[in-house]
Enzyme design. Structure first.
Site, PDB file in Angstrom:
ATOM      1  N   LYS A 129      25.526  43.221 -24.408  1.00 46.66           N
ATOM      2  CA  LYS A 129      26.924  43.607 -24.225  1.00 46.66           C
ATOM      3  C   LYS A 129      27.895  42.642 -24.888  1.00 46.66           C
ATOM      4  CE  LYS A 129      26.649  46.646 -20.249  1.00 46.66           C
ATOM      5  NZ  LYS A 129      27.185  47.015 -18.943  1.00 46.66           N
ATOM      6  N   LYS A 211      18.712  53.237 -25.920  1.00 48.83           N
ATOM      7  CA  LYS A 211      18.759  54.026 -24.692  1.00 48.83           C
ATOM      8  C   LYS A 211      20.040  54.868 -24.653  1.00 48.83           C
ATOM      9  CE  LYS A 211      21.018  50.761 -21.722  1.00 48.83           C
ATOM     10  NZ  LYS A 211      21.343  50.306 -20.432  1.00 48.83           N
ATOM     11  N   LYS A 214      26.485  55.114 -21.896  1.00 46.90           N
ATOM     12  CA  LYS A 214      27.882  55.527 -21.722  1.00 46.90           C
ATOM     13  C   LYS A 214      28.772  55.031 -22.835  1.00 46.90           C
ATOM     14  CE  LYS A 214      27.953  55.207 -16.697  1.00 46.90           C
ATOM     15  NZ  LYS A 214      28.153  54.329 -15.560  1.00 46.90           N
TER      16      LYS A 214
HETATM   17  P1  AMP Z   1      25.124  52.021 -15.410  1.00 52.85           P
HETATM   18  O1  AMP Z   1      25.678  53.249 -15.995  1.00 52.85           O
HETATM   19  O2  AMP Z   1      24.827  50.985 -16.443  1.00 52.85           O
HETATM   20  O3  AMP Z   1      25.907  51.516 -14.233  1.00 52.85           O
HETATM   21  O4  AMP Z   1      23.686  52.434 -14.845  1.00 52.85           O
HETATM   22  C1  AMP Z   1      23.533  53.138 -13.639  1.00 52.85           C
HETATM   23  C2  AMP Z   1      22.073  53.437 -13.386  1.00 52.85           C
HETATM   24  O5  AMP Z   1      21.568  54.315 -14.401  1.00 52.85           O
HETATM   25  C3  AMP Z   1      21.163  52.203 -13.423  1.00 52.85           C
HETATM   26  O6  AMP Z   1      20.155  52.349 -12.437  1.00 52.85           O
HETATM   27  C4  AMP Z   1      20.550  52.249 -14.791  1.00 52.85           C
HETATM   28  O7  AMP Z   1      19.297  51.607 -14.845  1.00 52.85           O
HETATM   29  C5  AMP Z   1      20.413  53.760 -15.009  1.00 52.85           C
HETATM   30  N1  AMP Z   1      20.440  54.095 -16.446  1.00 52.85           N
HETATM   31  C6  AMP Z   1      21.435  53.851 -17.323  1.00 52.85           C
HETATM   32  N2  AMP Z   1      21.118  54.298 -18.560  1.00 52.85           N
HETATM   33  C7  AMP Z   1      19.873  54.853 -18.459  1.00 52.85           C
HETATM   34  C8  AMP Z   1      18.974  55.496 -19.379  1.00 52.85           C
HETATM   35  N3  AMP Z   1      19.291  55.674 -20.669  1.00 52.85           N
HETATM   36  N4  AMP Z   1      17.773  55.930 -18.908  1.00 52.85           N
HETATM   37  C9  AMP Z   1      17.443  55.774 -17.607  1.00 52.85           C
HETATM   38  N5  AMP Z   1      18.237  55.173 -16.683  1.00 52.85           N
HETATM   39  C10 AMP Z   1      19.435  54.716 -17.091  1.00 52.85           C
END
Ligand code: AMP
Ligand code: TRP
Length: 346
Positions: A129, A211, A214
């Site tokens: 990041k 991956k 967002k």
């Molecule tokens: P975040 O949007 O970074 O707050 O992530 C929220 C949850 O979604 C966390 O448990 C992450 O590990 C999961 N997550 C985010 N991106 C992915 C992805 N591409 N594949 C699987 N899980 C994800």
């Protein structure tokens, strides 16, 4: 007169006759996508009856990258609505906003005293990041994992259901809790990550080496929960595939394997079963079916979203009562922590 402390406040809580405690968090940073759903929330929903669950919208974490007042408020509200529309039952789970429970920030500060600078420097999420610009990014991006550790430890979580990308942060949480316990005596519960093999790492539709995220500048790289059926089908048609024409799971075909894995999870099959079902059919037929499968999974959530959006007071009440429950639990843990550390108390 001395106040009578509960077993939770004294740390003598027993594991007998109670459900294991689960905690997980998600950032209100917009563009909730299929990876978040498959990697995290879908598992929270599937397992919610097995555990005592606390789910948190981590707005303080979102401050580690620049936000605006209006944007943050909107994202918090939208995310809470998505979580409930996805099937989290607020009667059985505590759902709250992190900043409504001040103890998260307080425990974060205390844990910083048992976290090593070098541990934080090794976090891959920070490296990703900060993009190598570590002179100009916020120090909150650097200490982010300590706040995450505070979230988990404040609620005595034994299991933390997350996607693969969070594994390192949960390991750090264990290390920090262990160091705290060594210094001050058994106080904090060591959590375990709960990472499912399937769905833990959904890749971007435009590049299977990254991956699904967002923060991608290319909206065609992810399926957002708010995408219309037409947009979803179009994004899947445009998704990159590997050379060849057969639908096979193969490490040398990462783009196709990612799409097969999404199909398999949503239809509750193994990737091998999906492969079997598409023998002799080409990419076109597979992608068209996959579009339908994703639309079918997302449509009921979108319907509930529209209903909840029409009555915003429902989500407001869920978050209000969630904060009351979370605050009550957090207060108990902090009585224990402050006492062990020897802070104030006058
Ligand atoms: P975040 O949007 O970074 O707050 O992530 C929220 C949850 O979604 C966390 O448990 C992450 O590990 C999961 N997550 C985010 N991106 C992915 C992805 N591409 N594949 C699987 N899980 C994800
Ligand atoms: N860091 C997590 C993410 O980016 C979000 C998070 C914050 C979290 N606190 C947490 C996840 C506690 C699990 C437990 O996805």
């Amino acid at each position: 007169m001395a106040t009578q402390l509960t077993t939770h406040q004294t740390g003598a809580d027993s594991a007998i006759e109670r459900l294991p405690r689960v905690f997980s968090g998600i950032q209100p940073s917009g563009n909730f996508h299929l990876g978040n759903y498959l990697g995290a929330i879908r598992n929270w929903v599937k397992q919610q009856d097995l555990y005592a669950n606390t789910f948190c919208i981590v707005d303080l974490h979102a401050l580690s990258l620049a936000t605006t007042r209006e944007g943050l408020q909107e994202n918090i509200r939208n995310l809470a609505t998505i979580i409930v529309a996805s099937g989290i039952d607020p009667e059985h789970c505590t759902l709250f906003v992190q900043s409504d429970v001040a103890e998260h920030s307080e425990l974060c500060w205390i844990l910083q005293s048992v976290t090593q600078f070098g541990e934080l420097r090794r976090m891959t999420q920070f490296k990703d990041k900060s993009g190598g610009q570590d002179e100009s990014v916020s120090s909150a991006l650097f200490t982010y994992p300590v706040l995450q550790a505070a979230d988990i430890l404040l609620h005595d979580a034994e299991l933390v259901p997350v996607g693969e990308d969070q594994k390192q942060h949960i390991e750090l949480t264990r290390d920090v809790a262990h160091r705290f316990n060594q210094r001050y005596g058994e106080t904090l519960v060591l959590p375990r990550p709960d990472i499912k093999e399937e769905g833990a790492r959904i890749m971007a539709l435009d590049d299977p080496t990254k991956k699904m995220s967002k923060s991608s500048p290319n909206p065609n790289s992810y399926v957002a929960l708010g995408d219309t059926p037409d947009i979803i089908r179009r994004k899947i048609k445009r998704a990159v595939t590997d050379s060849g024409s057969e639908i096979v799971v193969d490490p040398d075909k990462p783009a196709l394997s990612n799409l097969i894995s999404i199909y398999a999870i949503l239809t509750e099959q193994t990737p091998a079963e999906v492969q079997e079902a598409f023998v002799g059919k080409g990419y076109g037929a597979f992608k068209s079916d996959l579009g339908d499968v994703i639309v079918a999974a997302i449509e009921p959530i979108q319907r509930r979203l529209a209903e909840l959006d029409a009555s915003p007071e429902i989500i407001e009440e869920v978050l209000r009562s969630g904060a009351v429950k979370a605050r009550d639990y957090a207060r108990g843990t902090m009585i224990r922590v402050r006492d062990r550390v020897g802070l104030g108390g006058f």
